[in-house]
Design an enzyme around this catalytic site. Structure first.
Site, PDB file in Angstrom:
ATOM      1  N   ARG A  47       0.827  -1.209   0.000  1.00  0.00           N
ATOM      2  CA  ARG A  47       0.000   0.000   0.000  1.00  0.00           C
ATOM      3  C   ARG A  47       0.858   1.254   0.000  1.00  0.00           C
ATOM      4  NH1 ARG A  47      -3.807  -2.473   4.794  1.00  0.00           N
ATOM      5  NH2 ARG A  47      -4.830  -4.078   3.532  1.00  0.00           N
TER       6      ARG A  47
ATOM      7  N   GLY B  22       3.618   1.747  -1.666  1.00  0.00           N
ATOM      8  CA  GLY B  22       4.295   1.988  -2.936  1.00  0.00           C
ATOM      9  C   GLY B  22       5.111   0.773  -3.342  1.00  0.00           C
TER      10      GLY B  22
ATOM     11  N   ASP C   4       5.074   1.610  14.021  1.00  0.00           N
ATOM     12  CA  ASP C   4       4.607   0.615  13.044  1.00  0.00           C
ATOM     13  C   ASP C   4       5.606  -0.540  12.979  1.00  0.00           C
ATOM     14  OD1 ASP C   4       2.925  -0.562  11.200  1.00  0.00           O
ATOM     15  OD2 ASP C   4       3.709   0.557   9.487  1.00  0.00           O
TER      16      ASP C   4
END
Length: 497
Positions: free
Chosen positions: A206, A208, A324
């Protein structure tokens, strides 16, 4: 003939257009755009303002100079017509001032004056050509001596292109840094980026694409961000260029560039290339001996501890929380150590100013790795410690992924992501909230880990990363030190096939 614009008048103009420290007026966040910042007062290669500006000015006794930056006051100046001394241009999209070129009007000169100036100008041209020739000779000598060029571009680039040497490591290890972060000077980054050839796509998502690129025969990784993830590129560029992040267990940054290719803007982040790929990819292919599992875990913990700690002094750094962390954002190097990647969501904190910099990114973390306080929306977003505690929860899940793929008494399980047996392949926020918050589930720790002293220690560490009370969880530093104590066996880990 009117004299050129004096320095005081230039300063007032630049202040009015927002190109010096004195010209900043706060605007609401939803009105701000990101702009290229190239003027003496830029601390970073980018800035934020109500609009982007380009100003071309001829100072008293000098050549025309271009200043790029952000405007925040007096938009009427943007409408002024160009003169022989100043031309200003404003635009209202992010980075719209990046490649704008301006031209000053030619001054009016009376014909008699031209007749007088003609011979003088001819003489000046001859002198200039002689000076140019001398300059070129000296420039060539400087290149041969390995000096830096006028643009700050390292002569190592020139040497590499002339001799075909492997110079990337030397370039990054030289003293050619910005002084503020771990990145090369902005102009050098752009030079390197435009010498990179894309070779093969090694990952898509998502965010790239990631490509293996080639720079003078050396492999580099090129992350090309999708247009909807522009803020992640901006955030990583900002952090790498302002924070001293050079560490064995943090992905090495080389350059960042925004370039126009195929009539569209591409956002590139160029980093070291690691052929093993992500830890997620590595675990799919590779069962682990206990010592290799421990090596991966220790090195990842070292990277996280370095991010989390604030280092004081001129060579210091703020504390950083990743936000993340997952096995896809941990890479495996050729020496089988891990390094942490993807700082697009990171937050920074400095104790001295008690300033919490959370960035401006609308993207959220990966739902499968979210801590319970994130899923039930109870996290204190104004408290930096809260973000570190969510990193530790996610790190416990990464340890679980490593432990599950470890061979004990000849037994090993296939790779599975955390909560694979409790939620769908692409779980929703509500799916994860039910399992983690309502049912208070954690991944099942295989019983066989108890048979190995190293892995039983790893299992206990996971449990202490998953406490429902965030403040009760281990710190990254404690995880690092405990894993290092477990790692006392001398044999070197090997990849098995």
């Amino acid at each position: 003939m009117t004299s050129e614009i004096p320095r005081k008048g230039l300063l007032m103009l630049l202040v009015a257009l927002g190109l010096t420290k004195g010209g900043v007026v706060k605007a609401s966040k939803d009105q701000l755009v990101n702009c290229t910042c190239e003027n003496p007062h830029c601390k970073k290669p980018t800035c934020q303002g109500a609009w982007c500006t380009v100003v071309l000015v001829r100072e008293q006794g000098g050549h025309p100079q271009v200043h790029r930056g952000c405007g925040n006051m007096n938009p009427e100046l943007c409408l002024g017509r160009p003169t022989e001394f100043v031309h200003h241009h404003c635009c209202y999209r992010s980075f719209c001032n990046h490649n704008v070129s301006l031209v000053l009007e030619e001054p009016d000169v009376d014909p008699p004056l031209l007749l007088i100036l003609g011979p003088v100008l001819a003489l000046l041209v001859l002198v200039a050509l002689g000076a140019l020739g001398l300059w070129r000779v000296r420039r060539r000598q400087e290149k041969q001596r390995g000096l830096h060029s006028d643009l700050g571009e390292s002569s190592l680039i020139l040497k590499a292109s002339e001799q075909g040497d492997s110079m990337l490591g030397d370039l990054l290890d030289s003293d050619c840094t910005t002084g503020s972060g771990s990145g090369l000077p902005f102009l050098v980054q752009r030079t390197v980026a435009r010498q990179v050839a894309l070779v093969e796509c090694v990952g898509k998502g998502r965010y790239g694409e990631v490509w293996r690129g080639s720079w003078h025969g050396e492999s580099v990784a090129v992350k090309i961000f999708s247009s909807r993830d522009e803020q992640s590129w901006f955030r990583e560029t900002e952090i790498y260029n302002t924070v001293l992040l050079r560490h064995d267990n943090i992905l090495g940054f080389i350059a960042s560039d925004m370039t126009s290719r195929n009539s569209s803007t591409q956002l590139w982040l160029i980093t070291h290339f690691h052929e093993h790929g992500s830890l997620y990819d590595f675990l799919q292919r590779q069962p682990l001996e206990p010592q290799l599992a421990l090596r991966l875990a220790v090195s990842a913990a070292c990277g996280l501890a370095h991010l989390h700690v604030e280092i004081f002094g001129t060579q210091g750094k703020p504390a950083i929380a990743h936000r993340d962390l997952k096995s896809r954002n941990v890479l495996v190097k050729s020496d089988l150590q891990c390094c942490i990647a993807d700082l697009g969501l990171a937050v920074m904190h400095s104790q001295g100013s008690d300033y919490l910099d959370i960035g401006n990114n609308p993207r959220v973390g990966t739902k499968r790795y979210m801590a319970p306080e994130v899923l039930d929306e109870q996290i204190r977003t104004d408290c930096f410690e809260s973000y570190k505690w969510t990193d530790v929860w996610a790190f416990g899940l990464v340890l679980w992924e490593i432990a599950r793929r470890t061979i004990i008494n000849g037994i090993v399980e296939d790779y599975k992501p955390p909560f694979y047996d409790m939620v769908p392949n692409d779980p929703s926020f509500d799916d994860m909230k039910k399992v983690v918050c309502t049912d208070q589930q954690t991944p099942t720790i295989p019983n066989r880990l108890a048979a190995d002293p190293v892995l039983s220690g790893l299992a206990q560490m996971m449990r202490e990363c998953w406490y429902p009370n965030p403040s009760a969880r281990l710190t990254a530093l404690r995880i690092k030190k405990t894993l290092q104590k477990l790692s006392h066996h001398p044999e070197k880990p090997k990849v098995t096939h």
